[in-house]
Design a protein around this motif. Structure first.
Motif: not given
Length: 403
Positions: A38-44
């Motif tokens: 989810q944190m990676v998705t936020h960076t996306e």
């Protein structure tokens, strides 16, 4: 002379810009530093938002200030991004690096294609644009394959941080090569000082008017956006997908290489498909290929599903040169980088919107659910929008022949 010089330089720039061993272990490295899916998705989402905000302003700057200058800015920020990631241990570190990545992408996206097309137009070789762009993309993939294979071997023997230091070295090489590019400008006879007299609002109005009055361009370019945004999820999360299937990390480099190898045929043959079938049928086929690959990967949790995922890479290789070439053949030089930036803006807007769905699906069904969402999105677009347009055109051609 400048055109041939720039093409050779762009080949080298693309090669070193993709010779990034860090990409093969990127998600594992981020996960080791505390970054969840989810944190990676936020960076996306941060990345896409940054690109959406800056894509058009940087395109305008490229048309007014110079394409080479924006490419040099892009390369410098790219190196800074990788250097920050070496020391990143908190979410805001990664977010900062992603913001720089977004600015870098915005600065370079429209400028590179504009510099290439204008150089080929000045040399009387504009008809070869898709061919050269496909070769650039193919060389891009070859370098990425070498980086993936070497990165996979290094991952089993050294700390993952080494991959980032080697990537920084490649990024610095890109800066040096970009500084040697020659600026190319092509002006119409009645357009001597038009670019310098336009203000930013003029660029925005002209770009909006262009897309408003060219429905065929909107259709082709938006199809490219859907495929381009979808393939981003494959490139960003395949490492986690393989980890969920218990595939040893030693094979990650090999799989990454095969993914990119499947992108080569599409890029190298896109111009031939365009000449034989036109733009829309190959783009529809690419959309449905991507949908099939993602849906199979979502519902079949077995190593055999990796073969289906490779279809999405083949689809992306077909779509990108065709959509970009279709656009550039219909725009004037003084607006080339700006309008190309609108294409990238739309792609990242679609990516940002679909990232919310991907994130929610992944939160409930892990990465498998995320890939299922992307596959359903491609299928809905392919069957609901793209296919009827292609069928209508085929019918029109048949009626015309019979008449």
């Amino acid at each position: 002379m400048n055109n041939h010089y720039n093409v050779r330089k762009l080949y080298l720039i693309r090669f070193f810009a993709s010779l990034i061993p860090a990409y093969v272990i990127e998600r594992l490295f981020w996960e080791s530093r505390g970054m969840t899916i989810q944190m990676v998705t936020h960076t996306e989402i941060i990345f896409a938002a940054t690109v959406v905000l800056l894509e058009v302003p940087t395109g305008i700057l490229a048309d007014r200030w110079g394409r080479k200058q924006m490419l040099l800015l892009s390369a410098s920020l790219y190196a800074a991004e990788l250097l920050i990631l070496v020391y990143a241990h908190a979410f805001w570190h990664f977010a900062l690096a992603i913001v720089l990545a977004g600015i870098s992408r915005s600065a370079g996206s429209g400028a590179e294609n504009a510099l290439l097309y204008d150089g080929m137009l000045a040399a009387g070789r504009a008809e070869d644009f898709e061919k050269i762009l496909g070769r650039l993309n193919a060389l891009d993939l070859v370098a990425a394959i070498l980086a993936a294979l070497s990165g996979g071997l290094l991952a089993g023997k050294f700390e993952l941080e080494l991959h980032y230091w080697l990537s920084v070295a490649s990024a610095l090489t890109v800066i040096g090569l970009t500084a040697t590019l020659a600026e190319v400008r092509v002006r119409a006879e009645d357009d001597d000082d038009e670019g310098s007299q336009r203000n930013p609002l003029d660029y925005l109005r002209a770009s909006a008017s262009f897309f408003k009055t060219h429905a065929d361009v909107r259709s082709v370019v938006f199809t490219g956006m859907v495929i381009g945004s979808s393939i981003s999820f494959l490139y960003e999360f395949w490492q986690i997908y393989l980890a969920r299937l218990a595939v040893p990390v030693a094979y990650f480099g090999l799989f990454s290489a095969v993914i990119m190898l499947l992108g080569l045929p599409g890029n190298l043959l896109a111009h031939r498909l365009l000449l034989r079938y036109g733009a829309r049928p190959p783009l529809l086929a690419a959309t449905l290929l991507a949908s099939a690959g993602f849906l199979f990967a979502a519902f079949v949790h077995h190593p055999c599903s990796l073969a289906a995922m490779l279809l999405t890479s083949l689809a992306a290789g077909i779509a990108e040169p065709i959509a970009t070439g279709y656009l550039h053949r219909r725009i004037e030089s003084s607006m080339r980088a700006t309008i190309d930036s609108f294409q990238s803006l739309g792609l990242n807007a679609v990516l940002a919107a679909s990232s919310f769905g991907f994130g929610l699906a992944s939160a409930h069904f892990d990465v498998f659910g995320g890939y299922g969402f992307v596959g359903a999105l491609c299928a809905a677009y392919g069957f609901g929008i793209c296919a009827p347009i292609v069928i209508k055109r085929i019918r029109c051609k048949v009626y015309h022949i019979e008449g």
